[in-house]
Design an enzyme around this catalytic site. Sequence first.
Site, PDB file in Angstrom:
ATOM      1  N   ASN A  87      10.235   6.728   8.191  1.00 38.88           N
ATOM      2  CA  ASN A  87       9.980   6.081   9.321  1.00 38.88           C
ATOM      3  C   ASN A  87      11.479   5.104   9.916  1.00 38.88           C
ATOM      4  O   ASN A  87      12.216   4.689   8.929  1.00 38.88           O
ATOM      5  CB  ASN A  87       8.620   5.366   9.039  1.00 38.88           C
ATOM      6  N   LYS A  89      17.538  24.352  -0.206  1.00 38.75           N
ATOM      7  CA  LYS A  89      17.020  23.672   1.182  1.00 38.75           C
ATOM      8  C   LYS A  89      17.031  25.519   2.023  1.00 38.75           C
ATOM      9  O   LYS A  89      17.068  26.365   1.581  1.00 38.75           O
ATOM     10  CB  LYS A  89      19.136  23.811   1.822  1.00 38.75           C
ATOM     11  N   ILE A 139      -0.634   1.527  -2.290  1.00 38.42           N
ATOM     12  CA  ILE A 139      -0.169   1.100  -3.164  1.00 38.42           C
ATOM     13  C   ILE A 139      -0.720  -0.467  -3.329  1.00 38.42           C
ATOM     14  O   ILE A 139      -1.401  -1.658  -3.903  1.00 38.42           O
ATOM     15  CB  ILE A 139       1.316   0.365  -2.250  1.00 38.42           C
ATOM     16  N   PHE A 179       0.249  -5.761   5.729  1.00 42.95           N
ATOM     17  CA  PHE A 179       0.454  -5.655   6.599  1.00 42.95           C
ATOM     18  C   PHE A 179      -0.101  -3.995   7.992  1.00 42.95           C
ATOM     19  O   PHE A 179      -0.108  -3.697   6.835  1.00 42.95           O
ATOM     20  CB  PHE A 179       2.227  -5.362   6.581  1.00 42.95           C
ATOM     21  N   LYS A 189      -8.038  -3.123   8.566  1.00 40.30           N
ATOM     22  CA  LYS A 189      -7.371  -2.845   6.786  1.00 40.30           C
ATOM     23  C   LYS A 189      -7.511  -4.061   6.204  1.00 40.30           C
ATOM     24  O   LYS A 189      -7.782  -3.748   4.596  1.00 40.30           O
ATOM     25  CB  LYS A 189      -5.966  -3.178   7.765  1.00 40.30           C
TER      26      LYS A 189
HETATM   27  O1  PMT Z   1      11.502  -3.091   8.157  1.00 37.86           O
HETATM   28  P1  PMT Z   1      11.766  -4.255   9.702  1.00 37.86           P
HETATM   29  O2  PMT Z   1      12.622  -2.571  10.201  1.00 37.86           O
HETATM   30  O3  PMT Z   1      12.038  -5.163   9.545  1.00 37.86           O
HETATM   31  O4  PMT Z   1      10.298  -3.751  10.196  1.00 37.86           O
HETATM   32  C1  PMT Z   1       8.811  -4.410   9.620  1.00 37.86           C
HETATM   33  C2  PMT Z   1       7.694  -3.389   9.471  1.00 37.86           C
HETATM   34  C3  PMT Z   1       7.066  -2.862  11.187  1.00 37.86           C
HETATM   35  C4  PMT Z   1       7.769  -2.104   8.690  1.00 37.86           C
HETATM   36  C5  PMT Z   1       7.166  -4.916   9.527  1.00 37.86           C
HETATM   37  O5  PMT Z   1       6.443  -5.764  10.053  1.00 37.86           O
HETATM   38  C6  PMT Z   1       5.592  -3.727   9.392  1.00 37.86           C
HETATM   39  O6  PMT Z   1       4.416  -3.991  10.042  1.00 37.86           O
HETATM   40  N1  PMT Z   1       4.848  -3.085   7.836  1.00 37.86           N
HETATM   41  C7  PMT Z   1       3.405  -2.027   7.745  1.00 37.86           C
HETATM   42  C8  PMT Z   1       4.079  -0.788   7.451  1.00 37.86           C
HETATM   43  C9  PMT Z   1       2.931  -0.083   7.396  1.00 37.86           C
HETATM   44  O7  PMT Z   1       3.340   0.635   7.148  1.00 37.86           O
HETATM   45  O8  PMT Z   1       2.431  -0.291   8.332  1.00 37.86           O
HETATM   46  P2  PMT Z   1       0.308   0.366   7.882  1.00 37.86           P
HETATM   47  O9  PMT Z   1      -0.639  -0.481   9.074  1.00 37.86           O
HETATM   48  O10 PMT Z   1       0.609   2.075   8.224  1.00 37.86           O
HETATM   49  O11 PMT Z   1      -0.170  -0.103   6.864  1.00 37.86           O
HETATM   50  C10 PMT Z   1      -0.859  -1.244   6.361  1.00 37.86           C
HETATM   51  C11 PMT Z   1      -0.647  -2.085   4.655  1.00 37.86           C
HETATM   52  O12 PMT Z   1      -0.775  -0.747   3.866  1.00 37.86           O
HETATM   53  C12 PMT Z   1       1.143  -2.291   4.603  1.00 37.86           C
HETATM   54  O13 PMT Z   1       0.870  -3.202   3.909  1.00 37.86           O
HETATM   55  C13 PMT Z   1       0.966  -1.305   3.699  1.00 37.86           C
HETATM   56  O14 PMT Z   1       2.524  -1.236   2.828  1.00 37.86           O
HETATM   57  C14 PMT Z   1       0.318  -0.919   2.856  1.00 37.86           C
HETATM   58  N2  PMT Z   1       0.237   1.253   2.250  1.00 37.86           N
HETATM   59  C15 PMT Z   1      -0.099   1.405   3.457  1.00 37.86           C
HETATM   60  C16 PMT Z   1       0.389   3.354   2.820  1.00 37.86           C
HETATM   61  C17 PMT Z   1       0.219   3.331   1.626  1.00 37.86           C
HETATM   62  N3  PMT Z   1       0.608   4.295   0.893  1.00 37.86           N
HETATM   63  N4  PMT Z   1       0.442   1.979   0.969  1.00 37.86           N
HETATM   64  C18 PMT Z   1       0.461   0.661   1.066  1.00 37.86           C
HETATM   65  O15 PMT Z   1       0.648  -0.420   0.862  1.00 37.86           O
END
Ligand code: PMT
Length: 402
Positions: A210, A289, A307, A323, A337
Amino acid sequence: MNKLQHRRVLLGVTGGIAAYKAAEILRQCQTLGAEVRVVMTPAATEFITPLTFQALSGQPVHTKLLDAEEEAGMGHINLARWADVILVAPASADFIARLASGMANDLLTTLLLATDKTVMLAPAMNRLMFDDANTQGNLRKLEGQGVVILGPGEGVQACGEVGLGRMLEPEELVQAVAEYFQTGELAGLNVLLNAGPTREAIDPVRYISNHSSGKMGFALAQACVEAGAHVTLVAGPVQLQTPSGLERIDVISAHEMAEAVMAKSKQADIFIASAAVVDYTPVEIAQNKIKKNASEMQLTLVKTTDILTDVATQDDSTFCVGFAAETDNLEEYAKGKLKRKSLDMIAANWVGKDSGGFNSDHNSLSVYWADGEQQIGSMPKPELARELITLIAKRYHEKNSA
Ligand code: PMT
């Protein structure tokens, strides 16, 4: 250690023999990572030329209040807004007197009237001038208004006299500026963060990922260091320099990120999950590939480990901040969330076309916790990170003193 990384120091130079030392202050601030801009009073230009500061800072030096060109570029109000802190060194007796009486008769005094940032003054003058009741009265008045007075030091003066009135040495002043930014809000705590994207390999040359740049997470890690924490940063594949004073662990895939985070999570007082972990990964990685002969192809994906949920549910004592990156229904999804992942706090941001989140230098956040919320308006990610860390520290201490 880059204690002033991402900090903007406005250096005011007034007329005194110690003005030449301001060049060294500028250089040392830069060495610690600060961006420095210089404003000189007319008297200061009699002691050292603006060109010296311009060459060292790589920025125009501001000297005049009524300069149409400068006001069109970065006028006094913008300069006041730009700075994180203002250091006037040397600060002459005359300058201190003008400042204390609220005058605005040159650019530097005007700028100081127009700022709400912390102002630090490094007095430098003859010992009798420093002792004089007027100067002392002016300094006490300014101190009462929140101005930080640094020094002066004692010793042989330019006039040959010995006593109190020498400007503190550049390293002492730069140290004081650096210490000002060390908040101590997370002193002694272990903070674990993850940042950036992950990459899920499809074959030896292709992957799913991403747009995360890691900027938000790295700024948060830096803010945690400044707040006095022991910081471990698990970073996905990003092109960013490591902030000084922390342990960085580089990973590529979601699986590697999960392993690295879980290995450190038991010691973590706080976990901040800013990483954009890829949610689905190919069930199999092709050895070679994949050929593009077919007009369509299908990939079977499987969900990656969550995680954040794993850390939040393994040990109730780790304060977990997630986040939420959303393209719609920000509040509703973020609050969902917060609950579903058993978090203490969630910072939600918009992502997608024309929004700040991914890969931009600015962002804004809507932060939610069980019984409260706070909006943090659009600002550069380093500033945003400091605001968020202050909020996290407050909530963490409230939870742990309850
Ligand atoms: O890196 P930058 O370019 O500065 O951009 C910042 C950002 C947009 C990446 C950051 O501000 C942000 O929003 N990070 C979280 C992105 C995300 O994956 O959001 P989500 O809504 O899909 O996930 C929710 C939470 O679960 C997040 O804290 C994520 O780290 C966590 N997660 C998600 C999937 C996974 N398999 N394991 C996780 O721990």
